[in-house]
Design an enzyme around this catalytic site. Structure first.
Site, mmCIF file in Angstrom:
data_model
loop_
_atom_site.group_PDB
_atom_site.id
_atom_site.type_symbol
_atom_site.label_atom_id
_atom_site.label_comp_id
_atom_site.label_asym_id
_atom_site.label_seq_id
_atom_site.Cartn_x
_atom_site.Cartn_y
_atom_site.Cartn_z
ATOM 1 N N CYS A 212 0.802 -1.237 0.000
ATOM 2 C CA CYS A 212 0.000 0.000 0.000
ATOM 3 C C CYS A 212 0.832 1.284 0.000
ATOM 4 O O CYS A 212 0.442 2.257 -0.627
ATOM 5 C CB CYS A 212 -0.999 -0.021 1.153
ATOM 6 S SG CYS A 212 -2.114 -1.423 1.029
ATOM 7 N N HIS B 216 -3.323 6.894 3.612
ATOM 8 C CA HIS B 216 -3.795 5.714 2.884
ATOM 9 C C HIS B 216 -5.252 5.446 3.265
ATOM 10 O O HIS B 216 -5.598 5.427 4.457
ATOM 11 C CB HIS B 216 -2.906 4.521 3.258
ATOM 12 C CG HIS B 216 -3.372 3.217 2.716
ATOM 13 N ND1 HIS B 216 -3.847 3.077 1.433
ATOM 14 C CD2 HIS B 216 -3.448 1.980 3.300
ATOM 15 C CE1 HIS B 216 -4.195 1.810 1.248
ATOM 16 N NE2 HIS B 216 -3.963 1.128 2.362
ATOM 17 N N ASN C 59 -10.293 0.248 -0.212
ATOM 18 C CA ASN C 59 -8.834 0.339 -0.151
ATOM 19 C C ASN C 59 -8.244 -0.039 -1.519
ATOM 20 O O ASN C 59 -8.323 -1.191 -1.931
ATOM 21 C CB ASN C 59 -8.355 -0.629 0.946
ATOM 22 C CG ASN C 59 -6.853 -0.697 1.087
ATOM 23 O OD1 ASN C 59 -6.116 -0.206 0.232
ATOM 24 N ND2 ASN C 59 -6.394 -1.313 2.162
HETATM 25 O O1 UT7 Z 1 -3.820 -1.700 3.480
HETATM 26 C C1 UT7 Z 1 -3.888 -2.449 4.646
HETATM 27 C C2 UT7 Z 1 -5.022 -3.429 4.520
HETATM 28 N N1 UT7 Z 1 -5.612 -3.949 5.694
HETATM 29 C C3 UT7 Z 1 -6.300 -3.227 6.606
HETATM 30 O O2 UT7 Z 1 -6.376 -2.037 6.603
HETATM 31 C C4 UT7 Z 1 -7.033 -4.042 7.661
HETATM 32 C C5 UT7 Z 1 -7.087 -3.397 9.027
HETATM 33 N N2 UT7 Z 1 -8.107 -4.037 9.816
HETATM 34 C C6 UT7 Z 1 -9.405 -3.697 9.726
HETATM 35 O O3 UT7 Z 1 -9.757 -2.804 8.964
HETATM 36 C C7 UT7 Z 1 -10.393 -4.403 10.609
HETATM 37 O O4 UT7 Z 1 -9.710 -5.286 11.466
HETATM 38 C C8 UT7 Z 1 -11.500 -5.194 9.815
HETATM 39 C C9 UT7 Z 1 -12.427 -4.209 9.146
HETATM 40 C C10 UT7 Z 1 -10.855 -6.107 8.774
HETATM 41 C C11 UT7 Z 1 -12.321 -6.038 10.787
HETATM 42 O O5 UT7 Z 1 -12.884 -5.219 11.780
HETATM 43 P P1 UT7 Z 1 -12.736 -5.619 13.325
HETATM 44 O O6 UT7 Z 1 -13.483 -4.614 14.099
HETATM 45 O O7 UT7 Z 1 -11.277 -5.778 13.614
HETATM 46 O O8 UT7 Z 1 -13.503 -7.000 13.369
HETATM 47 P P2 UT7 Z 1 -12.954 -8.438 13.813
HETATM 48 O O9 UT7 Z 1 -12.037 -8.982 12.777
HETATM 49 O O10 UT7 Z 1 -12.471 -8.328 15.212
HETATM 50 O O11 UT7 Z 1 -14.298 -9.275 13.798
HETATM 51 C C12 UT7 Z 1 -15.384 -8.958 14.667
HETATM 52 C C13 UT7 Z 1 -16.516 -9.889 14.317
HETATM 53 C C14 UT7 Z 1 -16.115 -11.359 14.199
HETATM 54 O O12 UT7 Z 1 -17.175 -12.141 14.683
HETATM 55 P P3 UT7 Z 1 -17.121 -12.726 16.164
HETATM 56 O O13 UT7 Z 1 -15.886 -13.575 16.230
HETATM 57 O O14 UT7 Z 1 -17.068 -11.542 17.077
HETATM 58 O O15 UT7 Z 1 -18.393 -13.498 16.239
HETATM 59 C C15 UT7 Z 1 -15.979 -11.569 12.711
HETATM 60 O O16 UT7 Z 1 -16.199 -12.907 12.324
HETATM 61 O O17 UT7 Z 1 -17.065 -9.522 13.031
HETATM 62 C C16 UT7 Z 1 -17.078 -10.688 12.185
HETATM 63 N N3 UT7 Z 1 -16.852 -10.227 10.816
HETATM 64 C C17 UT7 Z 1 -17.845 -9.795 10.032
HETATM 65 N N4 UT7 Z 1 -19.172 -9.704 10.226
HETATM 66 C C18 UT7 Z 1 -19.918 -9.210 9.221
HETATM 67 C C19 UT7 Z 1 -15.673 -10.133 10.152
HETATM 68 N N5 UT7 Z 1 -15.898 -9.645 8.922
HETATM 69 C C20 UT7 Z 1 -17.238 -9.429 8.818
HETATM 70 C C21 UT7 Z 1 -18.061 -8.924 7.790
HETATM 71 N N6 UT7 Z 1 -19.387 -8.832 8.046
HETATM 72 N N7 UT7 Z 1 -17.569 -8.524 6.599
#
Ligand code: UT7
Length: 324
Positions: A114, A251, A281
């Site tokens: 990125c 970014h 992104n």
């Molecule tokens: O250029 C660099 C690229 N990468 C990034 O910028 C990624 C940086 N990270 C993030 O942006 C965030 O971590 C995410 C947006 C990817 C995820 O958000 P989060 O608040 O960290 O969620 P999480 O991974 O902790 O997941 C929370 C819950 C989980 O369920 P449980 O275990 O609490 O039941 C996930 O399974 O949300 C669930 N989940 C979703 N639910 C609905 C994960 N993805 C989704 C989804 N829709 N798309």
């Protein structure tokens, strides 16, 4: 001599995929994606036509037109991409063809995920400072949708395709101050370890690793820790304060990361423009595309002081201070 940005251009694929569209292919919702990322939609290429090089070429043509110069004046093209269409030629060489640059023009690509556009921009600055180039195209172009696992709701909601380009011209001015950092040791939270190979389509483990693999929370933690830190460090190195800065051009990965950065630095969020709602992104395309939008809507004015910063796979994270 330093490289001033004299033109900007970008390209987004025609096809728009909304959060509701995604909720029909994976278990997600507009509400979840909006709340966790700020993203509402993203542009996804028609892979037969809107290749990385095609988008890079159009963004570059638009930047050249914006600069009011001819492609034949360009003497260096540096393109950043994590997702080029082919191994050879480089994206930069295909841009050379698209803009009608001559054989006197050097062309090469960089890949630092990125932050790739910042790496390309700093490389271009070094060529200009050393007197090795006068007019440079700095391109960021990505077809991330080729590498996304469309069954993984944790990653497929984040990414979009697109390209952005800036034209730099050698002139007198304040040198760009920059910091580049990277950590292979911490890189296992975001990787894509296999290139696509047609004869391994039935090898499930192999195919899995032709997709982005990401531990979202770890990348999030890395970003909200390191991005504010590198911005603070680059301001200190440049001898300017956060109050002196007109815009922090970050970014476009996640609105929550940008909000947390603003909060940690105690800077008004209004100084952090965002387009991620519309684009998702787009990796190395995100910063030049955002700058182009800022120029089009009148936010970006000559003489403004900017900080650009990005983070991504590798891990890599870069920041730079510049006078626009
Ligand atoms: O250029 C660099 C690229 N990468 C990034 O910028 C990624 C940086 N990270 C993030 O942006 C965030 O971590 C995410 C947006 C990817 C995820 O958000 P989060 O608040 O960290 O969620 P999480 O991974 O902790 O997941 C929370 C819950 C989980 O369920 P449980 O275990 O609490 O039941 C996930 O399974 O949300 C669930 N989940 C979703 N639910 C609905 C994960 N993805 C989704 C989804 N829709 N798309």
């Amino acid at each position: 001599m330093i490289g001033k940005i004299i033109g900007l251009g970008s390209y987004l694929p025609e096809k728009v995929v909304s959060n509701d569209d995604l909720s029909r292919i994976v278990d997600t919702s507009d509400e979840w994606i909006t709340e966790r990322t700020g993203i509402k939609k993203r542009h996804i290429s028609d892979h037969k036509k809107e290749t990385t090089s095609y988008m890079a070429g159009i963004a570059a043509q638009r930047a050249i037109e914006d600069a009011g110069i001819s492609g034949s004046e360009i003497d260096l093209i540096v393109a950043a991409s994590t997702t080029p269409d082919v191994v050879l030629p480089s994206v930069a060489c295909t841009v050379q063809h698209a803009v009608g640059a001559t054989e006197e023009c050097g062309c090469f690509d960089v890949n630092s995920a990125c932050p790739g556009w910042i790496s390309a921009f700093l490389t271009a600055q070094s060529f200009i400072e050393a007197g090795r180039a006068k007019k440079v195209l700095v391109v960021g172009a990505e077809t991330l949708s080729n590498y996304v696992d469309w069954t993984d709701r944790g990653t497929c909601i984040l990414f979009g395709d697109g390209a952005g380009c800036a034209v730099l011209e050698a002139c007198e001015g304040t040198p760009v101050t920059s910091i580049m950092r990277s950590s292979y040791e911490r890189g296992d939270c975001l990787y894509c370890s296999n290139m696509k190979q047609p004869d391994r389509l039935d090898d499930e483990d192999f195919i899995k690793n032709t997709h982005f693999q990401m531990a979202g929370r770890d990348v999030f933690r890395f970003a909200v820790t390191e991005v504010p830190k590198i911005i603070k460090d680059v301001l200190k190195k440049a001898g300017v304060s956060a109050d002196d800065i007109d815009y922090f051009v970050l970014h476009q990965a996640n609105a929550r990361i940008i909000e947390a950065t603003a909060k940690k630095l105690k800077i008004d969020l209004g100084k952090f423009p965002m387009t991620l709602q519309e684009t998702g992104n787009t990796s190395s395309a995100s910063i030049p595309s955002l700058m182009n939008e800022m120029k089009k809507n009148g936010q970006l004015q000559k003489g403004q002081k900017l900080v650009i910063a990005s983070f991504g796979g590798g891990l890599t994270w870069d920041a730079a201070y510049m006078e626009y």
